[in-house]
Design an enzyme around this catalytic site. Structure first.
Site, PDB file in Angstrom:
ATOM      1  N   ASP A  23      -1.602   6.632   6.398  1.00  0.00           N
ATOM      2  CA  ASP A  23      -2.886   5.830   5.953  1.00  0.00           C
ATOM      3  C   ASP A  23      -3.241   4.997   7.032  1.00  0.00           C
ATOM      4  OD1 ASP A  23      -4.208   4.001   4.675  1.00  0.00           O
ATOM      5  OD2 ASP A  23      -3.111   3.553   2.875  1.00  0.00           O
ATOM      6  N   LYS A  41     -12.909  -1.596   6.862  1.00  0.00           N
ATOM      7  CA  LYS A  41     -12.193  -2.539   7.463  1.00  0.00           C
ATOM      8  C   LYS A  41     -12.753  -2.590   9.035  1.00  0.00           C
ATOM      9  CE  LYS A  41      -8.819  -1.756   4.020  1.00  0.00           C
ATOM     10  NZ  LYS A  41      -8.746  -3.111   3.538  1.00  0.00           N
ATOM     11  N   TRP A  45       0.702  -1.299  -0.015  1.00  0.00           N
ATOM     12  CA  TRP A  45       0.058   0.063  -0.191  1.00  0.00           C
ATOM     13  C   TRP A  45       0.903   1.219   0.043  1.00  0.00           C
ATOM     14  CZ3 TRP A  45      -4.454  -0.352  -2.209  1.00  0.00           C
ATOM     15  CH2 TRP A  45      -5.300  -1.510  -2.036  1.00  0.00           C
TER      16      TRP A  45
HETATM   17  C1  PLP Z   1      -3.632   0.217   3.947  1.00  0.00           C
HETATM   18  C2  PLP Z   1      -4.495   0.525   2.776  1.00  0.00           C
HETATM   19  N1  PLP Z   1      -4.476   1.594   1.929  1.00  0.00           N
HETATM   20  C3  PLP Z   1      -5.271   1.877   1.019  1.00  0.00           C
HETATM   21  C4  PLP Z   1      -6.261   1.108   0.621  1.00  0.00           C
HETATM   22  C5  PLP Z   1      -7.131   1.259  -0.748  1.00  0.00           C
HETATM   23  O1  PLP Z   1      -8.555   1.682  -0.092  1.00  0.00           O
HETATM   24  P1  PLP Z   1      -9.557   1.823  -1.385  1.00  0.00           P
HETATM   25  O2  PLP Z   1      -9.905   0.398  -2.079  1.00  0.00           O
HETATM   26  O3  PLP Z   1     -10.685   2.190  -0.294  1.00  0.00           O
HETATM   27  O4  PLP Z   1      -8.934   2.904  -2.103  1.00  0.00           O
HETATM   28  C6  PLP Z   1      -6.299  -0.181   1.117  1.00  0.00           C
HETATM   29  C7  PLP Z   1      -7.166  -1.386   0.589  1.00  0.00           C
HETATM   30  O5  PLP Z   1      -7.372  -2.425   1.188  1.00  0.00           O
HETATM   31  C8  PLP Z   1      -5.410  -0.666   2.277  1.00  0.00           C
HETATM   32  O6  PLP Z   1      -5.579  -1.590   2.951  1.00  0.00           O
END
Ligand code: PLP
Length: 359
Positions: free
Chosen positions: A172, A196, A102
């Protein structure tokens, strides 16, 4: 009807009482004569939902008054681009720590807007830890330092808040928000998708310090301009109203559990049990260095990957779902967010022991 234990990384399991309350209130919310889905976002009933949502989040996380709380769309992924757009404020560089898939994506999108200074990376070690802070390169000319507090795919979690050496710290927290107390005043900005620990998908929370906003270039779409959204209570356009309501129910559930400090103790206990079972086994292995193991996402590989399919199907036969690891890393992953009951973790541990015995 029989509900399974759902170990999905997101969207993920929700507290059953929340689903039941949503079911009860589906046709009519608190005497309003209509479903939340049907309400105008500018009406008096939805105003109550929106106010309670923000004030419950503020009290659960002890958010100081000099922070705005925004409820946006576009997922955490949109923030990968919106953070540089909103926070660069004339600067040309931003620092990023790479500890998994991520943060890798966050870096890649930020590179469209600025020079990314790679403060630290564990990529060469297959994202198995957080690099030692003594080795970090922090550029004092950068606009901010970004990190991913919990890497959902690699199962790596920062045990502490990193020292950004005076740069605004951006995190994040998509996969560990509300799982442990954090001192918000140490951050410039925190963002998280809700799917989540906070509810269904469709809402992105941004908590941002007042003084950092209001400097986005004119080319920033107004719905993605933090200052514009803050001025309009996140209602510059029609918000995901039903999702706000559901997130609100999850926050009330969390309050009833005793809040973030209480849920943290349960999360510590659930994760410890599962890691202990993995470490004591000859079949399962978790590749993350112990101090950085995630309390939320527990990846594990089987000594013989020829058994993966049998593991998944035997688990499903026991009502244990969504254990397949992310396609980029393989193996298994059990996501054990706030709403995963102790009994779910215990059922998984018992199943894993039995599978090991019989294979
Ligand atoms: C740590 C993290 N950041 C960002 C995201 C991306 O999120 P989204 O699908 O809501 O854009 C996720 C999705 O699983 C994630 O686990």
């Amino acid at each position: 009807m029989s509900r399974v234990y759902n170990f999905s990384a997101g969207p993920s399991t929700l507290p059953e009482s929340v689903l039941l309350q949503a079911q009860q209130e589906l046709l009519e919310w608190r005497g309003s004569g209509m479903s939340v889905m049907e309400m105008s976002h500018r009406g008096k009933h939805f105003a109550i939902i929106a106010e309670e949502l923000e004030s419950d989040l503020r009290s659960l996380l002890a958010i100081p008054d000099n922070y705005k709380v925004l409820f946006l769309q576009g997922g955490a992924s949109a923030q990968f681009s919106l953070i540089p757009q909103n926070l660069l404020n004339g600067k040309t560089k931003a620092c990023y720590i790479k500890t998994g898939a991520w943060s890798e994506k966050a870096v890649s999108d930020a590179q469209n807007y600025c020079e990314v200074v790679l403060t630290a990376s564990s990529e060469a070690e297959h994202y198995s830890h957080v690099p030692e802070p003594a080795t970090w390169l922090i550029d004092s000319d950068a606009a901010y330092l970004h990190y991913t507090s919990n890497e959902t795919i690699h199962g790596v979690e920062f045990p502490d808040i990193p020292d950004s050496k005076g740069l605004p710290l951006v995190s994040d927290m998509s996969s560990n928000i509300l799982s442990r107390p954090v001192d918000i005043s140490q951050f410039g900005l925190i963002y998280a998708g809700t799917q989540k620990n906070m509810g269904p998908s469709g809402v992105t929370i941004v908590i941002v310090r007042d003084d950092l906003i209001g400097h986005a270039p004119k080319t920033t779409p107004s719905v993605f301009n933090y200052a514009e959204q803050a001025k309009n209570q996140s209602m510059l356009n029609t918000p995901a109203t039903y999702n706000w309501y559901l997130v609100g129910l999850v926050l009330k559930w969390l309050q009833a559990q005793g809040g973030v400090a209480a849920i943290e103790q349960r999360n510590i206990a659930k994760a410890a049990k599962l890691y202990q079972a993995i470490d004591q086994s000859a079949l399962y292995h978790n590749p993350v260095a112990i101090p950085y193991r995630s309390r939320m996402n527990v990846p594990f590989i089987l000594a013989d990957d020829g058994l993966d399919k049998a593991f998944i199907s035997a688990a499903e036969a026991q009502g244990l779902y969504e254990l397949k690891g992310h396609r980029s890393v393989g193996g298994m992953r059990a996501s054990i967010y706030n709403a995963m009951p102790d009994a779910g973790v215990e059922a998984l541990i018992a199943f894993m022991a039995e599978f090991e015995r019989s294979h």
